[in-house]
Scaffold this active site. Sequence first.
Site, PDB file in Angstrom:
ATOM      1  N   GLY A 262     -22.174 -29.530 -18.622  1.00  0.00           N
ATOM      2  CA  GLY A 262     -20.984 -29.674 -17.779  1.00  0.00           C
ATOM      3  C   GLY A 262     -21.113 -28.771 -16.574  1.00  0.00           C
ATOM      4  O   GLY A 262     -22.206 -28.591 -16.017  1.00  0.00           O
TER       5      GLY A 262
ATOM      6  N   ALA B  82     -28.184 -31.375 -25.207  1.00  0.00           N
ATOM      7  CA  ALA B  82     -27.165 -32.035 -26.033  1.00  0.00           C
ATOM      8  C   ALA B  82     -25.873 -32.188 -25.243  1.00  0.00           C
ATOM      9  O   ALA B  82     -25.423 -31.244 -24.583  1.00  0.00           O
ATOM     10  CB  ALA B  82     -26.911 -31.215 -27.298  1.00  0.00           C
TER      11      ALA B  82
ATOM     12  N   GLU C 160     -10.794 -23.528 -18.004  1.00  0.00           N
ATOM     13  CA  GLU C 160     -11.345 -23.969 -19.288  1.00  0.00           C
ATOM     14  C   GLU C 160     -11.011 -25.454 -19.486  1.00  0.00           C
ATOM     15  O   GLU C 160     -10.112 -25.993 -18.825  1.00  0.00           O
ATOM     16  CB  GLU C 160     -10.742 -23.144 -20.427  1.00  0.00           C
TER      17      GLU C 160
ATOM     18  N   ASP D  18      -7.953 -16.683 -22.563  1.00  0.00           N
ATOM     19  CA  ASP D  18      -9.332 -16.472 -22.085  1.00  0.00           C
ATOM     20  C   ASP D  18      -9.547 -14.995 -21.742  1.00  0.00           C
ATOM     21  O   ASP D  18     -10.551 -14.384 -22.137  1.00  0.00           O
ATOM     22  CB  ASP D  18      -9.574 -17.363 -20.854  1.00  0.00           C
TER      23      ASP D  18
ATOM     24  N   LYS E   9     -12.000 -12.029 -23.527  1.00  0.00           N
ATOM     25  CA  LYS E   9     -12.883 -11.137 -22.766  1.00  0.00           C
ATOM     26  C   LYS E   9     -12.528  -9.666 -23.039  1.00  0.00           C
ATOM     27  O   LYS E   9     -13.414  -8.815 -23.161  1.00  0.00           O
ATOM     28  CB  LYS E   9     -12.781 -11.462 -21.274  1.00  0.00           C
TER      29      LYS E   9
HETATM   30  P1  NDP Z   1     -17.502 -28.337 -19.373  1.00  0.00           P
HETATM   31  O1  NDP Z   1     -16.296 -28.922 -20.038  1.00  0.00           O
HETATM   32  O2  NDP Z   1     -17.704 -28.593 -17.929  1.00  0.00           O
HETATM   33  O3  NDP Z   1     -18.817 -28.860 -20.126  1.00  0.00           O
HETATM   34  C1  NDP Z   1     -18.909 -28.956 -21.516  1.00  0.00           C
HETATM   35  C2  NDP Z   1     -20.201 -29.692 -21.882  1.00  0.00           C
HETATM   36  O4  NDP Z   1     -20.299 -29.721 -23.295  1.00  0.00           O
HETATM   37  C3  NDP Z   1     -20.253 -31.137 -21.401  1.00  0.00           C
HETATM   38  O5  NDP Z   1     -21.528 -31.448 -20.892  1.00  0.00           O
HETATM   39  C4  NDP Z   1     -19.963 -31.947 -22.667  1.00  0.00           C
HETATM   40  O6  NDP Z   1     -20.635 -33.216 -22.717  1.00  0.00           O
HETATM   41  C5  NDP Z   1     -20.612 -31.050 -23.697  1.00  0.00           C
HETATM   42  N1  NDP Z   1     -20.103 -31.330 -25.034  1.00  0.00           N
HETATM   43  C6  NDP Z   1     -18.813 -31.446 -25.433  1.00  0.00           C
HETATM   44  N2  NDP Z   1     -18.755 -31.721 -26.754  1.00  0.00           N
HETATM   45  C7  NDP Z   1     -20.039 -31.764 -27.196  1.00  0.00           C
HETATM   46  C8  NDP Z   1     -20.657 -32.011 -28.446  1.00  0.00           C
HETATM   47  N3  NDP Z   1     -19.922 -32.274 -29.524  1.00  0.00           N
HETATM   48  N4  NDP Z   1     -22.015 -31.982 -28.521  1.00  0.00           N
HETATM   49  C9  NDP Z   1     -22.751 -31.734 -27.447  1.00  0.00           C
HETATM   50  N5  NDP Z   1     -22.231 -31.492 -26.204  1.00  0.00           N
HETATM   51  C10 NDP Z   1     -20.891 -31.513 -26.101  1.00  0.00           C
HETATM   52  O7  NDP Z   1     -17.479 -26.776 -19.705  1.00  0.00           O
HETATM   53  P2  NDP Z   1     -18.023 -25.577 -18.814  1.00  0.00           P
HETATM   54  O8  NDP Z   1     -19.409 -25.852 -18.406  1.00  0.00           O
HETATM   55  O9  NDP Z   1     -17.029 -25.209 -17.779  1.00  0.00           O
HETATM   56  O10 NDP Z   1     -17.959 -24.372 -19.887  1.00  0.00           O
HETATM   57  C11 NDP Z   1     -18.879 -24.295 -20.925  1.00  0.00           C
HETATM   58  C12 NDP Z   1     -18.739 -22.949 -21.631  1.00  0.00           C
HETATM   59  O11 NDP Z   1     -18.979 -21.912 -20.696  1.00  0.00           O
HETATM   60  C13 NDP Z   1     -17.363 -22.666 -22.234  1.00  0.00           C
HETATM   61  O12 NDP Z   1     -17.515 -21.902 -23.405  1.00  0.00           O
HETATM   62  C14 NDP Z   1     -16.689 -21.821 -21.154  1.00  0.00           C
HETATM   63  O13 NDP Z   1     -15.696 -20.965 -21.677  1.00  0.00           O
HETATM   64  C15 NDP Z   1     -17.873 -21.000 -20.676  1.00  0.00           C
HETATM   65  N6  NDP Z   1     -17.716 -20.463 -19.343  1.00  0.00           N
HETATM   66  C16 NDP Z   1     -17.343 -21.286 -18.323  1.00  0.00           C
HETATM   67  C17 NDP Z   1     -17.202 -20.778 -17.052  1.00  0.00           C
HETATM   68  C18 NDP Z   1     -16.774 -21.621 -15.919  1.00  0.00           C
HETATM   69  O14 NDP Z   1     -16.493 -21.050 -14.847  1.00  0.00           O
HETATM   70  N7  NDP Z   1     -16.701 -22.923 -16.045  1.00  0.00           N
HETATM   71  C19 NDP Z   1     -17.457 -19.350 -16.770  1.00  0.00           C
HETATM   72  C20 NDP Z   1     -17.874 -18.581 -17.920  1.00  0.00           C
HETATM   73  C21 NDP Z   1     -17.988 -19.135 -19.154  1.00  0.00           C
HETATM   74  P3  NDP Z   1     -20.298 -34.405 -21.688  1.00  0.00           P
HETATM   75  O15 NDP Z   1     -20.937 -33.965 -20.387  1.00  0.00           O
HETATM   76  O16 NDP Z   1     -20.938 -35.594 -22.282  1.00  0.00           O
HETATM   77  O17 NDP Z   1     -18.806 -34.469 -21.595  1.00  0.00           O
HETATM   78  N1  HSE Z   2     -11.869 -20.115 -17.196  1.00  0.00           N
HETATM   79  C1  HSE Z   2     -12.558 -18.885 -16.943  1.00  0.00           C
HETATM   80  C2  HSE Z   2     -11.908 -18.177 -15.783  1.00  0.00           C
HETATM   81  C3  HSE Z   2     -14.015 -19.148 -16.649  1.00  0.00           C
HETATM   82  O1  HSE Z   2     -11.133 -18.821 -15.063  1.00  0.00           O
HETATM   83  O2  HSE Z   2     -12.155 -16.991 -15.586  1.00  0.00           O
HETATM   84  C4  HSE Z   2     -14.824 -17.875 -16.519  1.00  0.00           C
HETATM   85  O3  HSE Z   2     -14.940 -17.226 -17.752  1.00  0.00           O
END
Ligand code: NDP
Ligand code: HSE
Length: 444
Positions: free
Chosen positions: A27, A58, A204, A215, A219
């Site tokens: 994602g 995945a 999130e 969140d 942290k």
């Molecule tokens: P997204 O929702 O953008 O992406 C999640 C991904 O996980 C997608 O590619 C989704 O697949 C995949 N997914 C969901 N369910 C499954 C499953 N059952 N099996 C395999 N893959 C799966 O999330 P983010 O990238 O924003 O965040 C990911 C993590 O990083 C979270 O824990 C978040 O808290 C953390 N994080 C995020 C930050 C941010 O700024 N976004 C900053 C710091 C940490 P599909 O593409 O097919 O939907």
């Molecule tokens: N949802 C989180 C934030 C992503 O807004 O800070 C970074 O951890």
Amino acid sequence: MSTAPQTSIRSGKGPGEAVGIALLGFGTVGAEVFRLLNENADAFAHRIGGPAEVRGVAVHNKNKLRPGVPAELLTDDAEALVRRDDIDLVVEVIGGIDYPRHLLLTALNAGKSVVTANKALVAAHADELAESADRAGVDLYFEAAVAAAIPVVGMLRRSLAGDQIRRISGIVNGTTNFILDAMETTGASYEDALAEATRLGYAEADPTADVEGHDAASKAAILASLGFYTRVTFDDVHCEGISQITADDIKAANKAGYSIKLLAICEVLIDESGKKSVNARVHPTLVPKDHPLASVSKSYNAIFVEAEAAGSLMFYGNGAGGNPTASAVLGDVVGASRNIVHGGRAPGENTYAHLPIADFGEVLTCYHIDMEVADRAGVLAAISEVFAQRGVSLRTVRQENGNGTARLIVVTHSAREAALEEIVAKLGDLDEVKAVHSVIRLHS
Ligand code: NDP
Ligand code: HSE
């Protein structure tokens, strides 16, 4: 509970050997991790001592278009990917708790190192994950779980490992900072600002976790655990979000010389007998405009660390978004891959101090109380009495006259949270007080 890092030396695959990576999630963060790993493949190979090869990705929906990703890499069976013999390192950027917990325990128990950006999971299950990593003699890295690009986890684990940390505080959620900043500086509505933060990839999957403070609380639990060598979990953190903060609160704060920020505060408390305990909390806070935290805008984060020998340190930078988070994930990928190639382990979890969690009522805070009161003689005396009876002294009292009523803004000196909560409840019962508009803690 893990009390000391396991120190057995792991042997490496050998210089020049490739590291097989399973990327779980593609994602906002996962797509950037994949892109940067591919674009800078040569640099990564040099820094690691062998190539880093993504051997599977995945996702939830395998049929979604993912330009640049060879179809044969994609799978919707993350568990099968994690179990494959050619996988040395599992990078989890899916989110959630139960499913990634199962995947990461499977990986660790199978002797694979783990990198995760998942603060909710680490804050809830760090003990279990760390114990599995210790047992298998592999690495568990989670730099991206706190404040995205700001290397605060590594700084606490390594750079400040020789110091005694007293307090860690600051802005650790990009989404809520983006919302509060937009409401203050552009007059944007709460809903529009949240929608924009979501569009930009800061929020999130369920933004309730951001706006209700969960969140930031995850942290805070991670920071307190690392800083105070004591396991602090999500449930130990007192948590209030920003969903109750109104445009009026922000205007009133602005007029009085404050910005409202969602702060995470982790500190060691020492009582009269010298007994130590730990408090971690998250709540909206009035920050004076001339304080550095007030000028932290958009989705930026800023963290202050107060340490015995180092003094005060401030860390500032991008706290959310795909690219900044990928930077932190990739730093961990390099660290874990180096150990896979050359042998050895990163410092493990260490919770030797085992400090008790403080009762939130014992924490010292300052309140800023904005209320509507009757405009007649004796009102101030009645209100002051409520504070005096509980031993709380007033720092400032400001009155603005209204139509038959008056607006009274009271700022207290530092006092026990339990006493302040009791005062607010009592004020609500007084005939003289028509309404308590807002109660926000003041930065101290
Ligand atoms: P997204 O929702 O953008 O992406 C999640 C991904 O996980 C997608 O590619 C989704 O697949 C995949 N997914 C969901 N369910 C499954 C499953 N059952 N099996 C395999 N893959 C799966 O999330 P983010 O990238 O924003 O965040 C990911 C993590 O990083 C979270 O824990 C978040 O808290 C953390 N994080 C995020 C930050 C941010 O700024 N976004 C900053 C710091 C940490 P599909 O593409 O097919 O939907
Ligand atoms: N949802 C989180 C934030 C992503 O807004 O800070 C970074 O951890």
